[in-house]
Every structure is written in C-alpha cells, then in structure tokens.
Design an enzyme around this catalytic site. Sequence first.
Site, short mmCIF file in Angstrom:
data_model
loop_
_atom_site.label_atom_id
_atom_site.label_comp_id
_atom_site.label_asym_id
_atom_site.label_seq_id
_atom_site.Cartn_x
_atom_site.Cartn_y
_atom_site.Cartn_z
N LYS A 249 0.86 -1.18 0.00
CA LYS A 249 0.00 0.00 0.00
C LYS A 249 0.90 1.24 0.00
CE LYS A 249 -3.81 2.16 2.41
NZ LYS A 249 -3.31 3.52 2.26
N ARG A 254 -4.03 8.78 -5.71
CA ARG A 254 -4.50 7.86 -6.73
C ARG A 254 -4.53 8.55 -8.08
NH1 ARG A 254 -8.88 3.49 -5.01
NH2 ARG A 254 -8.82 2.19 -6.86
N ARG A 269 -8.57 10.70 -7.34
CA ARG A 269 -9.46 9.89 -6.50
C ARG A 269 -10.88 10.41 -6.53
NH1 ARG A 269 -12.77 8.66 -3.11
NH2 ARG A 269 -12.47 7.69 -1.09
N GLU A 299 -1.21 4.35 -7.97
CA GLU A 299 -0.95 5.29 -6.87
C GLU A 299 0.39 5.95 -7.19
OE1 GLU A 299 -3.08 5.72 -4.31
OE2 GLU A 299 -1.90 6.62 -2.69
N PHE A 339 -1.58 -0.78 -10.15
CA PHE A 339 -2.05 -2.01 -9.50
C PHE A 339 -3.27 -2.62 -10.18
CE2 PHE A 339 -3.44 1.67 -6.94
CZ PHE A 339 -4.82 1.57 -7.10
N ARG A 414 -17.08 -0.30 -2.13
CA ARG A 414 -16.18 -0.49 -1.00
C ARG A 414 -16.68 -1.73 -0.29
NH1 ARG A 414 -12.80 2.99 1.89
NH2 ARG A 414 -13.86 4.94 1.38
N LYS A 420 -7.70 -3.14 3.48
CA LYS A 420 -6.43 -2.49 3.81
C LYS A 420 -5.94 -2.93 5.18
CE LYS A 420 -9.11 1.73 4.52
NZ LYS A 420 -9.46 3.01 3.93
#
Length: 577
Positions: A249, A254, A269, A299, A339, A414, A420
């Site tokens: 991470k 982003r 983002r 990111e 990613f 989400r 995370k």
Amino acid sequence: MLFSRLAQYFEKLEQTSSRLILIDILSDLFKQVESKDIAMVCYLIQGRVAPFYEAIEIGMAEKTVAASIARAYGVDREEVLKEYGKAGDLGIVAQGLRGKGKGERGKLTVEGVFETLREIANTKGEGTVEKRQQMLSSLLEQMDPISAKHLVRIPIGASRLGIGDPTVLDAFAQSRLGDRKLRKELEGGYNKTSDLGLIGEVLWQKGLEGVKKLDVTVGRPIRSQLAERLPDPKTILEKFEGSAHVQYKYDGFRVQIHKQGDKVRLFSRNLEETTLMFPDIIKGVLDQVSADSVILDSEALAYNPESEEFLPFQETTKRRRKHGIAEMAKSLPLKAFVFDIMYLNGKSLMDETLESRVKSLESSVKGDEVLIPQPGEITDQADRMQELFDDALTKGLEGLIVKRPDSKYEAGGRNFNWVKLKKHSSGELQDTIDCVILGYIFGKGKRSSFGAGALLVGVYDKDKDEFVTVSKIGTGLTDEEWREVHKRADKIKISHKPARVNSIMEPSVWIEPEIVIEVLADEITKSPTHTAGKNGDEPGYALRFPRLVRFREADKKAEDSTTVKELKEMYELQFKK
Ligand code: ATP
C-alpha cells in the site's frame, strides 16, 4: 425548456432544508424536461457546464460579473460592488437591480443559456475579459429577476444548491422509474461513467435497460474501487476463505490513467482531471504502454532518484499544483505504481478476475521507468502475509492492500474484495477518519478573535446521501489554520441548515458541506447527541479525543469522506483487537 422555468425550480431548491423535499422538487422538474435538455439541466443544477471530471470552469472574477450586471441594467459598476458589499451575494444584487428595471422578459431557453455559458468558458486569448463580460450581460438583459439571480452565481462558482449526485439519481428514479428506491438500478452505469448528464440522456432515450448496458470508456473516469478494513492477516484469510492477492500500500495519491492513441488523460481519486499536473507520468505512459487504448489504476508517489527513497505524503502532495509544474516534475519526479487495469484495446476488463487483469497488466506495461506494475503475490499463509506487511513497514510504506484474486473491478464499491491492512499505533484507532466540516461554534477567549472555537464535523451517510454529525473538534488546528478555516468557511456559510445535513446540534454558523479534514481519534463511542448511525432512540456514533491531522479537500469531495457504514465497522473492530 425556458431558463426562467428552471430558475424557478432553483429558487425552490435553494429554500428547502429537507432532503426528501429536494428529491420531490427535482423529480417534479425532471418530469418536465425533454431528453435534449436533460444533460444540460443536470450540469446547471450543479453550477457547471460539463460533468465534474471535465476541467471546464467558467471562472469569471466577481468584478467582471459585477461589470456585466452594471452594463445589463444600466448602473455603475461601483454601485453594483457597493450593493455586493452589503448583500454578500451577487445573485441577490442582480435580482434587485433587475427588479427595478423595465418589464419582465424571459424567452431564453436552457439550451441558449447553456451554450452561451460554454462559450464564455471556452473564450481565451486577447480581450477575453471584455468578451465574457459582453456575453454575460447580454444574457442578463433578457432575463427576469429570479433567472438573473441564479445565472450570475454560476460563472463565479457561487451556485450552491447543495445537491449531491445520489440525490439527482434518486430524483431520476422517482420521476422516470416511479420510485426513488430504484436509484440502485442506476448506480452501476453511473459508477462506470461518472457522468450524470449522460445517465439522464440515456435514461430518457433508452430507459433503464440502456443505463444498465453502459460500460467504461476511455476519457470518462471510473469511480474508484475502495477498500474495507480488517485487523490482521488471519482475519483476512478467514474472510476470504482461500488465498489472497497481496500488494504493497503506497501512500501518495490515486491516479487513474486513460490512454487513447497518443492522448493521455489522468484523473484523481475524486474524479478531477489532473492531466496537466503530471507531465512526467504522461511521458511514462507514452514510453511504456504500447497498447492503443487502456485504462489503468495507480498510486503515484514522489521518489528521490539520488537516495532511491520514496518520499512521505507531505512531499508527494507538493506535486498537486497549478503553477511551476515543469520545475516540480524535475525536482520531485513521480513513480506510478500500477495495480490494476480496467480496459484494454477497446475491451472492458471490469468483469474479468483480478488474477486475469494482473496478467493483462503485466503484458501491457513495459519496464519500470515511471510506471511500475504491481503484480503482487498470492498467498494463503497468514505468516507470509505478516512478513510482507513487516517488509512494507520497513520500506517506509503504509501497509498492505489485500485483494480477493477472483474479484471483478467494482466501480465505486467499498467491500471486502479489497482490504487495507495498516500500521496501528497503540492507544489510537487503527485508521484516521475523514470528516466534513458542517459548521462552526463561536469560541470564547483567545480563539474568538479567529471567529471559531470549535468545528462541528460529520461523516457521510451514503444510503441517504446525507451528512450526519460525529464530533465537535477544536484540537490540532494552529492559529493560522483557524484563520484559514474561518476565511474559507465564510465564503460558503448559509443562513439555514443545508438540506442534506442531519444534525441535532445547532452550530453558530452553518456552512455548505465541502471542506474535508482528516481526523485522528482515540476511540469511537456511542452518543445520543450525534446523528451518525443514529436510529430512532438508539444513539449515534461519536469520536473520543478527536484531533485534526490535515486538510484533505485536494483529493476528496464531501461525499468521499468516511461513511457511516465504515464508522460502524470501525466501531465494531475496536472490540476485536
Ligand atoms: P479511501 O481511498 O479508501 O477512501 P483513504 O484515501 O483514506 O481512503 P486509505 O484508506 O489509506 O486511503 O487507502 C486506500 C487507498 O490506498 C486507495 O484509494 C489508493 O489510493 C491507495 N493504494 C495504495 N496502494 C494501493 C494498491 N496496491 N491497491 C489499491 N489501492 C492502493
């Protein structure tokens, strides 16, 4: 549709402080809008002439708009500015001056006004100020007082009807599908295109089926997939009931990369276009990606080429600027850790598994000069995940993002497909909370000179599209920050509680929910005085010992703040530690 008709609806929308009534008014409006006008109406409702992600701002100075009003209504600019000094709102000033003028007119259509505003936005080069002033005043000349009031607020960015995208979707559902609860049906298309105007147009022309068929395209940002929280590797593996895809991470910002031929666009983002800010990433994409069309998720992080170190967020964030871009790109070059891949050579990859997308990613990005692909590692061992986590911390990274290998890319979602895992410092919550400032409470003593003693802050209830209170916060702000908050808040204060705010507390001053701050707290507790997660007589959630960490609005809109659902989960996580 006549613009004067639309303006009457703006007037009603402005006056209500109930969200359900907002939906009723909007839905009533939508019933009268034809398909050719619906996209324009959607943008104008939000004070814009394009979807949020298009970097088209009208951006006229208040003085220029004052001059347009003066010219249209035959008064001196100084008089307009004097009235503005008193009223604090150029809209009210225009309305008043028009009221004194000769008889009512109002034959302008929504289309006519919209096109002139677009033209104003697109006017560049020599004589821009004069040309814009002329175009706006010619519109004002042909308008009734209410239309004038709402029109002048648009070019100065002061149009604040406070209507969130989900509320517009609710009203779409209510007016076209017969029930606002059917908003869910429209969300898939919206999450893949981020364009309310487009959703409106397709819904009007092709109905719900048309909206459901909408897919991602290059040039329209996809709403980012987000991550849930879990406390440790073991819990994650239990939840996944199988192996997990582990990635580092990175703590930067982003960047969603869209490439079509040799044209590259970047989005943040919160779906803002950031193409001009990062010429180094653009070059990296052109050098390293040979595919004709592609959408990547990454990111970006500042990197010190001398020491080969990743720089902390405070450094990286210096790259978010509008001036001196080329020099900054040299002194603080970025690396983009890629990613995910959502689109490749004309084909959407959204429904493919992460495992298969990662393969496409590896074959699409060559080398690691600027773009660094993140193939990640698949494991079903908690020990191995812990090792990777410790390794991430040693490298100065934030932790891990652990993903379900067989999951699709879920735009705007989400859920536990992405989890995370962050470092946690004892005595504090494992994660910070992004709160939106809803109002402020006048202070006594030292702080009163800055006008604010405490901020009333809230989080976002995504289902209800409402902001609910979670804390009062006075700690962590320097005197300078108080002054800054006060200055910013004054520009967006309003006389009544905004329709989308649900609060038991009454601050000294209400402001539009816009400013997002990151808050660290020791604990989430239950409280009857806060409305976050409050259900009838059951108490809501509140923050214990909250303090400001930083301002977040560069990359988060109010609707991107922590949600009630997340808060509830964080509350429950406290008991699992
Ligand atoms: P959120 O974006 O979830 O609202 P946030 O902005 O506070 O929350 P975090 O909760 O710290 O950020 O972490 C999620 C963010 O981490 C992602 O939005 C993304 O920007 C970033 N990120 C870094 N590395 C990865 C990765 N390998 N995969 C996905 N996201 C990553």
